[in-house]
Every structure is written in structure tokens, then in C-alpha cells.
Design an enzyme around this catalytic site. Sequence first.
Site: not given
Length: 997
Positions: A194, A298-301
Site C-alpha cells: 500500500k 511512502m509505504e502505508n504500513g
Amino acid sequence: MSWTLADMGKAYRKAKVDLYYTTSPSMLAIADYEVALESNLRRLLDKINGTATDWVEEVDFFGGYTYLPTSVKDIIQAEGEEELKLSAPRAVWGQTLDRMSAQKPPRRPTAEFRLTAKCSLDLHVLSTLWMMKVGHKFDRCLKPSAYGNRLRRQSDGEVNELSLGSFSPYMAPFRAWRDKGLAAMTEALSDEKKVIAITADVSSFYHELNPDFMLDTAFVSGVLGLELSANEEKLNFLFINAITAWAASTPLEQGLPVGLPASALIANMALIELDRMMEREVVPLYYGRYVDDIMLVMENGAGFTTPAELWDWLFSRSGTRLSRAAGESPGVQYSAPYLENSCILFANAKNKIFLLEGVSGRVLVDSIERQVQERASEWRSLPSLPQQASDVATEMVAATQSDGEIADNLRKTDSLTMRRAGFALQLRDLEAYERDLEPEVWRDHRLAFYGAFVEHVLVLPNFFELATYITRVIRLATACKDFVQLAEMIVAINSLVDRVSDDCNVCVKSKNVDDIPGSDVVNSWKYHLTLSLYESLGSAFPSALSPSEKIRWEAIIALPEMRALSLQGIGETALQTQHARFFMHDLAYSPLRFAFLPKELVSQRGLVRGQTETIGDPVALLTEPVWRGLQAVMRWIDLLPEAIPIGLAFPTRPFSLAELFVVVRDPFAPESRKALSDAMLSLRGFSLISKLPYLESCTNPSLRVQSALPAKTKRIALGSWKTADESWTASVVKCVDPDADRYRRLNTLINEAISQSGGIDYLILPELALPAKWFMRIAHKLQARRISLIAGIEYLHAGEHGIRNQVWAALAHDGLGFPSMMIYRQDKQQLALHEEQELHRLGGLKLHSSSAEQPLTVIHHGGFSFAILVCSELTNINHRARLRGQIDALFVPEWNRDTTTFEALVESAALDIHAFIIQCNDRQYGDSRIRAPYRDAWKRDIVKIKGGVRDYIVTGDINVESLRQFQSSHRSADGPFKPMPDGFQIAAERKILPVRD
């Protein structure tokens, strides 16, 4: 250590180019400054090296400011306006005013202007000297994530003081900034991650940024870790104080001078801690900044679902750097200790957050990437106006509409940028037509464009969005002597000024309406507009007018609108004198170098010959490398070495390397190669770090051209192109080409080659396929795709009764450390019998070859060896015998009716030379083909084409490595080629490791 006059000369060369390519250059100021250039630079140098420092704070030194339009705001739409569309923009504007005036209380649209610097030439030179001697140290501190407005550097990383212009070209870093962000999203989404993508830019960045932090020791020494010498500190102090004083003299009383190139470097430095914080604390998948445009991936971790959650997380990671803005302007505030006197606000209206995942995320990114490629393809292509002139207006309407375009960047949720790009593309095409065609050939297309321009652009609110292009349109109309239409534009421009005064409130960006009287803003803009119109007229005004053209120009002078714009009384002679002056200073619509190129290579309109303005003491102003290179250029263009025209010593548009290959009489001789290297260092600021093409003199001369392109297989495109018999006759008797559609057809054909998937290595066109003045533009476009062009050139007239029949080859060249191209020209040595008879009958002409009796040249283009024979030269058995074993392929451009005879010749040549034969004939006769010496008969014609009602290209691959492997055996293997003929001997450099049978 003090700065020298040579330093000032280098700074001025850069500053002139920087200023010329700004949106509002003052060409009069540049020409006036160059009248006494040496004394002006000596005077400024004495001040810089002197002990006084307060001179930089005087308005006479740093100059003034003006206002330029940005947008019309606060327009209220009526209910149902989305459904109702009026075709006439003036009617739309009138209805808008009526509707807003009926409001309670009455309302008016707001015309917004931007305060823009009109800096003196002295300040431009000082600022460029600062960038060369001090600013480059600041620039080196920036991280690679800062893409925009980076200084030009040499291969070793040191600042390039000899380059023309201070900054690296715009497009390459912009594309890298955009494409790397999109690539990071694509890769993450492909890994089923994501993704969050954020785009933002700073509101009124230049106007809200004060430069005093550049003198702050805590910033310079602490944050950046720089140590400046005493002389560098003084220069830094002088420059920063000068622009601070300029800001204090403006109504804004703060900010950077918009229009001064060095402001971009300072703006970059203001956000250096933001770059560091993003990479160190956020650790994104991608972070890039193009001046004040930011892209963060960015990664939506953490599973953020709202902007508030995301911003809160970023605020916590940034310490005190990022925070919510206080006050009435919502957004994100960036703060740093060294920026306490500045306001850097990422306004919410410009911040975009994209939550991307799965198939829907990939679809969005793929759509943007597709639009990127389509837009890039449009810019890479050659101009192609519609076949019908009436369609020009249709395209203009599409370019000025507020919808219908898909953005090619995440930030472009409105289509203003795309509308500008669409209009710029159309204007670029028209300008190309002006350079390559006589005005009468495409008059209807121009008139359709002018009419649509007056109707759809020179009206509110459209004009504010496209105002930067008006000077280019004025220059185009002036160069083409379209005086009636020019009068209509001037009337419309004057009406625009009145409409802004009468219909709109006026405000200045980043300042309240009440602070600056609207009349002052409009009057300042009107004066700037008047000056720009005058300079545009002067830069393109024709050197001669017919009696009817004189009458039309005098009608323009008599217009009351000319008086209203303070342009009354500028007669023909005054403008022609101004044009000659601009031309000599390389400021005119046509570059000065065109006067020194062969006449057949460029249009002669707008060129001023026989007048030169030289620099007084070139040795004092020019460094030794620049002086040495210019001496070589003077010899090539037959001017006295000591009488250097000022427009060549300080050029805005210098010779390219490809043009010098045409100017130099023997460009491949050893002495020419050294002189070419010196010339490019002088004109372009780079050394030729590897080998230029060179000619090995021997029984069979060999031209060596470095190419890194793979040699195993070459993809060849055959152009099935028709040149009408009437066009051939016109070129013989020096008449205007009667085929009005020929230019458009050729551009369409070349664009087809440019857009080919899989790539093309060589495009070949027939004998006598195109005029010489079209060749260079086509070759440059193809070179951007690494396509080499081989084409027959229309007859070149030599003297009163001589002609040359030449083939030109623009070959991709990789020996300079960057992609480039070189031009090779080959004369036809003997005319065909019918050709000779017709030339004599029509024009009393005979062949004049510049390379008579020259042995046939073999071209080694990287790992590919080939030669060129022109049409009937293929019938010469001696040529074929000399080439046997020396080449992989033979290119034969033709204009040949006797296809039956040449069919047998080509089939025979493929076997006895034992090479690929690439024959390209005019479409009306056909039998263009790629013939190979394969054993199997059905394989031998790789391509064979004939006929058709339109021009087209067909591609075929030739396996160079396979042919060399086969020929490298002592005895021929059993296929795939026919056995080598008796007496065949492969050239040693073509020999490679053979394969076992």
C-alpha cells in the site's frame, strides 16, 4: 586574491544567456550594455574589488521591478453554466461581468499580478559571478534529491565556468524527478504494498523568502560546513546585500527577485534541511524536490486513512521542522532556525495526498505514465500542422479550453499546465514552419491561427494564463510580414489593458489589494508590455518591404491603439536598424550564426549580412581557451581572427557540433579535429573527452565514428517517400516548391519513424529527397531516439551553372561522453545520362563535385561497416569490386525509373559484394528493398516494397554478426548465406570468431 576582467567576461557570457532565456528578457538593455562592454565590466570589477560596499544598495545599481499577469480569480459561475457553453470568449466575459455586478453587493473579478524583477545588467553579472565563485559551493551541498536549478558542472564535478548559461538544462532533471517518483510507486504496487504519494509546493515561495540566511554563519558554517575565503565572503556579502536592497525597494519589501537566475540557487538552499530530514527521518520509498515542488512516496504500513493522521505522523518525525500553519492560511508550515525571517507555507489547496493500492492504484499510475509518454512523444516529434488550414483554429480552441486534458503529473488536478503545454506545442510547430518554408506556402494556416489567437487568447481570462507566449506570436507575425493580422493583435492587446482597468479589481500575489494601487500595477504592466512589443517587432522586422507591405505597415503606425501603447511613430527604417542591431548581438529572432552557415542550410529571411560589431579587446575579456576556439571558428567562416563579432564572442545560440561539421571544409582531418575540440570548449563549455570521428587515408579511405549501439543486429527503416517531378524541376531552376504539402508529409513520415516501437538504427530516404535546410532539424529529432539518417539532398547550386548532388548522413556518435551526432556528406561523382540531359536542358547546369576523384569511403560506425553509392553509381563495377569484403551493408539512395535493370544489379551485388544491399527508391517508381546474400532464395528479400498512395516506412533487421561469422571462415559453411564469391577476402577488422558448421 582579487577577481579579474577575464572572470567578468565569463560571468557576462553566462549572464547574457541566462537572461535571454527568461520569460521577459530586456534585449535593449543587453544591446546597450554591450556597446561599451569592456568599460562596463571594468567599472563593475573595480567596485567589486574595491573597499566600499554600499554601492550595491543603490537603486541605480540593482534596477527595478514590474508586474506580470498570473491569473484572473474570484469569478462566480452562474447556475447551469456548466451545461451552457458559449463559443465566443468575449461574450462569456461580458455575461460574467453582468452576473457579478448584479450580486448584492456587486462583485468584480480579481486580476492577480506577480511582482517581477527588472534587474540591471550589473546585478545580473554580479549574481552570475557569485554563482561561479561562491554559489557553486552552496549548490554542491545539496543532495541528489534536489533536482531543479542545479549548476552546470564538468565531468569531474567542478563547476563549469565556460558553459553558456549557469544551470543544467530544464527537461532532463524534471523528467528524472517525475519519472523516478512514478517508478517508485509502480515498483511498490507491484510488490503488493500500500502506497501513499504526497505532492506539494510552496505558496509564493520567492516572495516570502528572505535571503539573509545566506550570510548567517550558523547556516553557512554550521549547517553546511562551508569555509569561504575572505574574497568569497566579500562577494557573498555584496550579492546578498544587493538583492536584499532590491527587495526593500519594492512594495513587498521582502523576497527574492523573480527573474534573477541566482534566486533559484538561494531558493534551493532554503530547503536543504527539509531534504535531509525527509531522507533521514522519514526514509521514504522516494523523495524528490524540483525547487519548491515536492513528491514523497511512502509505504502505508501504518494504514493511514485520513490526511490528518498522515500529517500528524510527519510532524512527529520532523521534530520542529513541519507543523500546522497558524493564522488564516491553512496548510503546512516549514520552519528552520536560519529561516526565522521567512514564511514557507505548503498551502492546503496545493497539497495532494494519494492512497494507492492494488489494481486501482496501478491503473492510476499507469494512466499517468501513459500520458507522460504521449506528451513526451509530442515534444519529440516534428511539427505537423493539420492538412486543412481551418483545423488550426479547432486545435487552438482545444488548447485553450479548461477541460478535456488528462494530467501527466499527480499535481495537475487542474489542466492549466496542460493547456499551456498544448498551446506551446502548436506555437512551436508554427515557428518551425516559419524557419523551413516560404511564408506564402502556408499563409492560410497562419491566418487561421492568428484569428483564433485574437478570439480565444487575447481575451480575459484566457490571456492571463497564456501571456508569456504573446511576444513569440508577435515575432512570428512580424517575420512573415502579416501586418494586417499584427494590427488586429495590437488592437486586442490595447483592449485587454483597458478591460483589466475597467472590469477587474487588481491585486499583487502575496499582498493585499489595498496595499498597492491597482492603477500603479496596470500602468507598470502596460509599460512592460509596450517595451516587449517594441523589442519583439525589432527582433523580427524584415530587412526589406515591398510597396504594398510598406502601406500595410504605415496603417499599423497610424492606429490609435499604437498611440495608446506609446508605440506611435516607429517607422520602417527605425525598426530595420533595431533589427540589425539585435542581430549583431545575437538577440534577434534569427540567430547570428545563421549568417555564417551555408545558404542552402537555413532560410535567408531575417539575416543581416555585411554588418558586424566587434568587441574592442577580445583578449582582455575572453579566457585563453575561449579565445583559441573562437580563432578556429573565425577561420572557418572567413572572418579576420582579430575582428570577432560580439554576437559570436558572447552568443545566445552558438553553433552546434553538427553545424560545425558542415561549416568546416575538411572536418575529419587531424588538424580539424583539434580545432573542433577547441571550438566546442569555447562555444559550449565542454572538451571533447574522447575521439572525434576521423578519416584514415589509404587506398580505400575509412571514416571512423564511435558508436556504443549494439553491432550484432541493425534495424533499418526504408522510407517510401515521393518527391514530385515538379519539386525536382523547382529545385533545378530555383523556384518555390509547388508541392505545398511536401513539408507536412515529410514530418508525418519522420514522426512515424520516431514513434516506432522497438527502435530503429538507420532511416534511409531516396536520392534528392529533401531540401538541405530541412535536414538538420530532422536529424536532431531522430538523434534524440538514436536513429541515424541517410538521405539524398536536393541539388545544391554551386556558382552560376554548377550543381552538386549529395547524400548526407547524420550518424549517432558516442565519442564525446554524451549522445551526439556527426554529419558526413558524400557527392555523387557522375550524373546519370538522363539526369545530365535534363539538368542541361532546364538550367544549363552541370555537375560540380566537391570530392571529384575521391576514392570510395567506408564508414565504420561502431561495429558496423557500410558504404554509400548514389543511384547510378551502383552500375560502376569498380565501386562494387573495391567494397567487396570491406563492408557489412551498402546503402543506395535512388531516384530511378529503370527498376528492371536495378533489380538485377541489386540481386547480383548482394552476392558478389556478399553484403546486405539497402536500396531506397522514390515511391513513384518503387522497388525499395533490403537484399541479403542468403542461401535460401525466399530469405533474400528481407524487405521489398513498391507503390502506395501515401508515404510510409517499412523496417527490416540485418544480422551483421551472423554475416561476419560466416565470412570469417576460410571455407564457407553450409549456410545460412551463399558461399563467398571467388576472390573474396574479408577485411581484417571485420573478421570475428566463426561458428562451427
